[in-house]
Design a protein around this motif. Structure first.
Motif, PDB file in Angstrom:
ATOM      1  N   MET A 139     -21.189  11.596 -33.258  1.00  0.00           N
ATOM      2  CA  MET A 139     -21.879  10.937 -32.159  1.00  0.00           C
ATOM      3  C   MET A 139     -20.862  10.200 -31.284  1.00  0.00           C
ATOM      4  SD  MET A 139     -24.993   8.239 -32.315  1.00  0.00           S
ATOM      5  CE  MET A 139     -24.297   6.651 -31.987  1.00  0.00           C
ATOM      6  N   ILE A 140     -20.984  10.361 -29.997  1.00  0.00           N
ATOM      7  CA  ILE A 140     -20.082   9.715 -29.042  1.00  0.00           C
ATOM      8  C   ILE A 140     -20.661   8.350 -28.663  1.00  0.00           C
ATOM      9  CG2 ILE A 140     -19.192   9.823 -26.693  1.00  0.00           C
ATOM     10  CD1 ILE A 140     -18.970  12.826 -27.050  1.00  0.00           C
ATOM     11  N   VAL A 141     -19.827   7.323 -28.793  1.00  0.00           N
ATOM     12  CA  VAL A 141     -20.240   5.975 -28.419  1.00  0.00           C
ATOM     13  C   VAL A 141     -19.581   5.636 -27.085  1.00  0.00           C
ATOM     14  CG1 VAL A 141     -20.225   3.550 -29.071  1.00  0.00           C
ATOM     15  CG2 VAL A 141     -20.421   5.306 -30.839  1.00  0.00           C
ATOM     16  N   VAL A 142     -20.406   5.383 -26.071  1.00  0.00           N
ATOM     17  CA  VAL A 142     -19.922   5.063 -24.734  1.00  0.00           C
ATOM     18  C   VAL A 142     -20.042   3.551 -24.528  1.00  0.00           C
ATOM     19  CG1 VAL A 142     -20.209   5.438 -22.255  1.00  0.00           C
ATOM     20  CG2 VAL A 142     -20.654   7.316 -23.849  1.00  0.00           C
ATOM     21  N   HIS A 143     -18.945   2.910 -24.212  1.00  0.00           N
ATOM     22  CA  HIS A 143     -18.934   1.486 -23.889  1.00  0.00           C
ATOM     23  C   HIS A 143     -18.900   1.364 -22.375  1.00  0.00           C
ATOM     24  CE1 HIS A 143     -18.018   0.549 -28.084  1.00  0.00           C
ATOM     25  NE2 HIS A 143     -17.200   1.579 -28.049  1.00  0.00           N
ATOM     26  N   LYS A 144     -19.735   0.480 -21.825  1.00  0.00           N
ATOM     27  CA  LYS A 144     -19.791   0.310 -20.368  1.00  0.00           C
ATOM     28  C   LYS A 144     -19.505  -1.135 -20.009  1.00  0.00           C
ATOM     29  CE  LYS A 144     -23.000   4.067 -19.666  1.00  0.00           C
ATOM     30  NZ  LYS A 144     -23.523   4.751 -18.542  1.00  0.00           N
ATOM     31  N   ASN A 145     -18.833  -1.321 -18.876  1.00  0.00           N
ATOM     32  CA  ASN A 145     -18.597  -2.660 -18.355  1.00  0.00           C
ATOM     33  C   ASN A 145     -18.310  -2.598 -16.859  1.00  0.00           C
ATOM     34  OD1 ASN A 145     -15.859  -1.579 -19.244  1.00  0.00           O
ATOM     35  ND2 ASN A 145     -15.229  -3.416 -18.155  1.00  0.00           N
ATOM     36  N   ILE A 146     -18.335  -3.768 -16.247  1.00  0.00           N
ATOM     37  CA  ILE A 146     -17.955  -3.885 -14.839  1.00  0.00           C
ATOM     38  C   ILE A 146     -16.612  -4.598 -14.807  1.00  0.00           C
ATOM     39  CG2 ILE A 146     -18.501  -4.882 -12.595  1.00  0.00           C
ATOM     40  CD1 ILE A 146     -21.450  -4.655 -13.339  1.00  0.00           C
ATOM     41  N   GLU A 147     -15.643  -3.980 -14.155  1.00  0.00           N
ATOM     42  CA  GLU A 147     -14.311  -4.560 -14.040  1.00  0.00           C
ATOM     43  C   GLU A 147     -14.184  -5.210 -12.666  1.00  0.00           C
ATOM     44  OE1 GLU A 147     -10.094  -2.767 -15.109  1.00  0.00           O
ATOM     45  OE2 GLU A 147     -10.822  -1.999 -13.191  1.00  0.00           O
ATOM     46  N   ILE A 148     -13.957  -6.524 -12.672  1.00  0.00           N
ATOM     47  CA  ILE A 148     -13.743  -7.261 -11.422  1.00  0.00           C
ATOM     48  C   ILE A 148     -12.300  -7.718 -11.437  1.00  0.00           C
ATOM     49  CG2 ILE A 148     -14.401  -9.254 -10.033  1.00  0.00           C
ATOM     50  CD1 ILE A 148     -17.146  -9.136 -11.529  1.00  0.00           C
ATOM     51  N   GLU A 149     -11.520  -7.215 -10.498  1.00  0.00           N
ATOM     52  CA  GLU A 149     -10.099  -7.569 -10.488  1.00  0.00           C
ATOM     53  C   GLU A 149      -9.607  -7.755  -9.067  1.00  0.00           C
ATOM     54  OE1 GLU A 149      -8.203  -4.255 -12.448  1.00  0.00           O
ATOM     55  OE2 GLU A 149      -8.238  -3.051 -10.640  1.00  0.00           O
ATOM     56  N   PHE A 150      -8.593  -8.580  -8.979  1.00  0.00           N
ATOM     57  CA  PHE A 150      -7.901  -8.827  -7.717  1.00  0.00           C
ATOM     58  C   PHE A 150      -6.449  -8.486  -7.965  1.00  0.00           C
ATOM     59  CE2 PHE A 150     -11.594 -11.451  -8.038  1.00  0.00           C
ATOM     60  CZ  PHE A 150     -12.210 -11.233  -6.822  1.00  0.00           C
ATOM     61  N   LYS A 151      -5.809  -7.902  -6.975  1.00  0.00           N
ATOM     62  CA  LYS A 151      -4.435  -7.471  -7.202  1.00  0.00           C
ATOM     63  C   LYS A 151      -3.612  -7.580  -5.946  1.00  0.00           C
ATOM     64  CE  LYS A 151      -5.378  -3.280  -8.729  1.00  0.00           C
ATOM     65  NZ  LYS A 151      -5.111  -1.923  -9.198  1.00  0.00           N
ATOM     66  N   THR A 152      -2.318  -7.633  -6.167  1.00  0.00           N
ATOM     67  CA  THR A 152      -1.367  -7.586  -5.072  1.00  0.00           C
ATOM     68  C   THR A 152      -0.084  -6.961  -5.586  1.00  0.00           C
ATOM     69  OG1 THR A 152      -0.191  -8.816  -3.353  1.00  0.00           O
ATOM     70  CG2 THR A 152      -0.429  -9.924  -5.477  1.00  0.00           C
ATOM     71  N   GLU A 153       0.550  -6.269  -4.696  1.00  0.00           N
ATOM     72  CA  GLU A 153       1.885  -5.752  -4.958  1.00  0.00           C
ATOM     73  C   GLU A 153       2.846  -6.937  -4.937  1.00  0.00           C
ATOM     74  OE1 GLU A 153       4.415  -2.965  -2.203  1.00  0.00           O
ATOM     75  OE2 GLU A 153       2.445  -2.053  -2.592  1.00  0.00           O
ATOM     76  N   VAL A 154       3.886  -6.885  -5.751  1.00  0.00           N
ATOM     77  CA  VAL A 154       4.933  -7.912  -5.711  1.00  0.00           C
ATOM     78  C   VAL A 154       6.285  -7.231  -5.791  1.00  0.00           C
ATOM     79  CG1 VAL A 154       3.575  -9.813  -6.684  1.00  0.00           C
ATOM     80  CG2 VAL A 154       4.834  -8.298  -8.221  1.00  0.00           C
ATOM     81  N   THR A 155       7.322  -7.970  -5.427  1.00  0.00           N
ATOM     82  CA  THR A 155       8.681  -7.440  -5.539  1.00  0.00           C
ATOM     83  C   THR A 155       9.123  -7.493  -6.988  1.00  0.00           C
ATOM     84  OG1 THR A 155       9.690  -9.601  -5.250  1.00  0.00           O
ATOM     85  CG2 THR A 155       9.252  -8.316  -3.231  1.00  0.00           C
ATOM     86  N   GLN A 156      10.168  -6.775  -7.299  1.00  0.00           N
ATOM     87  CA  GLN A 156      10.737  -6.819  -8.648  1.00  0.00           C
ATOM     88  C   GLN A 156      11.190  -8.242  -8.979  1.00  0.00           C
ATOM     89  OE1 GLN A 156      13.952  -4.047  -9.381  1.00  0.00           O
ATOM     90  NE2 GLN A 156      14.368  -4.901 -11.395  1.00  0.00           N
ATOM     91  N   ASP A 157      11.788  -8.919  -8.023  1.00  0.00           N
ATOM     92  CA  ASP A 157      12.246 -10.291  -8.261  1.00  0.00           C
ATOM     93  C   ASP A 157      11.075 -11.218  -8.598  1.00  0.00           C
ATOM     94  OD1 ASP A 157      14.875  -9.578  -7.819  1.00  0.00           O
ATOM     95  OD2 ASP A 157      14.916 -10.290  -5.747  1.00  0.00           O
ATOM     96  N   LYS A 158       9.981 -11.109  -7.870  1.00  0.00           N
ATOM     97  CA  LYS A 158       8.813 -11.964  -8.134  1.00  0.00           C
ATOM     98  C   LYS A 158       8.209 -11.623  -9.495  1.00  0.00           C
ATOM     99  CE  LYS A 158       7.326 -14.763  -5.899  1.00  0.00           C
ATOM    100  NZ  LYS A 158       7.520 -16.241  -5.951  1.00  0.00           N
ATOM    101  N   TYR A 159       8.148 -10.345  -9.818  1.00  0.00           N
ATOM    102  CA  TYR A 159       7.651  -9.896 -11.127  1.00  0.00           C
ATOM    103  C   TYR A 159       8.478 -10.538 -12.240  1.00  0.00           C
ATOM    104  CZ  TYR A 159       7.219  -6.572 -15.047  1.00  0.00           C
ATOM    105  OH  TYR A 159       7.063  -6.002 -16.281  1.00  0.00           O
ATOM    106  N   GLU A 160       9.795 -10.443 -12.135  1.00  0.00           N
ATOM    107  CA  GLU A 160      10.675 -11.000 -13.165  1.00  0.00           C
ATOM    108  C   GLU A 160      10.576 -12.523 -13.225  1.00  0.00           C
ATOM    109  OE1 GLU A 160      14.444  -9.179 -12.258  1.00  0.00           O
ATOM    110  OE2 GLU A 160      13.776  -7.229 -13.047  1.00  0.00           O
TER     111      GLU A 160
END
Length: 186
Positions: free
Chosen positions: A1-22
């Motif tokens: 039997m296949i068990v399907v999990h459901k949810n709503i993903e609410i996310e905010f994102k932005t690209e950053v530079t490698q320097d900011k990431y580090e």
């Protein structure tokens, strides 16, 4: 039997530079908590799922953790359905494709593996949500992004805006990981 999990993903994102990431990795003391996950993206030969604004992927975490996820976008988040897979199932699906109806009753297509994206990810709790720092590699490209995942859209938006302001981050609209990976396959 296949068990399907459901949810709503609410996310905010932005690209950053490698320097900011580090800088953020060090600031939150996360340099030693990075883990690798691989997203294998699927679609039909005619990219029907993309046309329907759906994303279908198998995500691999570690050597033996696999799940297939179907995402459909909305204005305030993504509806997600997940099914856990065995390693053997996942590898067979990557090699041979599969019928979506076998896992998700709402769509019926035969899909094949198209492209992958390797994500070096770290996460930490932050202001009632989860903050993710990602280094993504796909198609000879490396980019960096921050994601903030929450359960309330308006509160999350406010907290994310405060976060980027506090850490002097310029918000840059970024495409979904799947869109970025698919760009080099067309």
């Amino acid at each position: 039997m296949i068990v399907v999990h459901k949810n709503i993903e609410i996310e905010f994102k932005t690209e950053v530079t490698q320097d900011k990431y580090e800088e953020l990795l060090k600031l939150f003391n996360l340099e030693n908590n990075i883990f690798k996950q691989i997203n294998y993206y699927f679609d039909t030969d005619d990219y029907n799922l993309n046309q329907l604004k759906m994303v279908l992927r198998i995500r691999q975490k570690g050597e033996h953790r696999f799940k297939v996820t179907l995402k459909s976008q909305s204005e305030q988040g993504a509806f997600e359905s997940h099914v856990l897979l065995t390693k053997e199932q996942a590898l067979d699906m990557i090699d041979n494709g599969f019928q979506t109806k076998d896992f998700f009753e709402e769509i019926d297509f035969f899909v094949t593996y198209r492209v992958n994206l390797v994500n070096y990810r770290v996460s930490t709790p932050y202001e009632g949500g989860t903050l993710f720092l990602d280094r993504c590699e796909y198609c000879n490209v490396t980019d960096y992004e921050i994601e903030y995942e929450v359960s309330n859209y308006h509160e999350g938006e406010k907290l994310f805006n405060q976060f980027v302001q506090k850490y002097d981050i310029v918000k840059v609209p970024t495409r979904r990981k799947s869109e970025r990976a698919f760009m080099c396959k067309r």
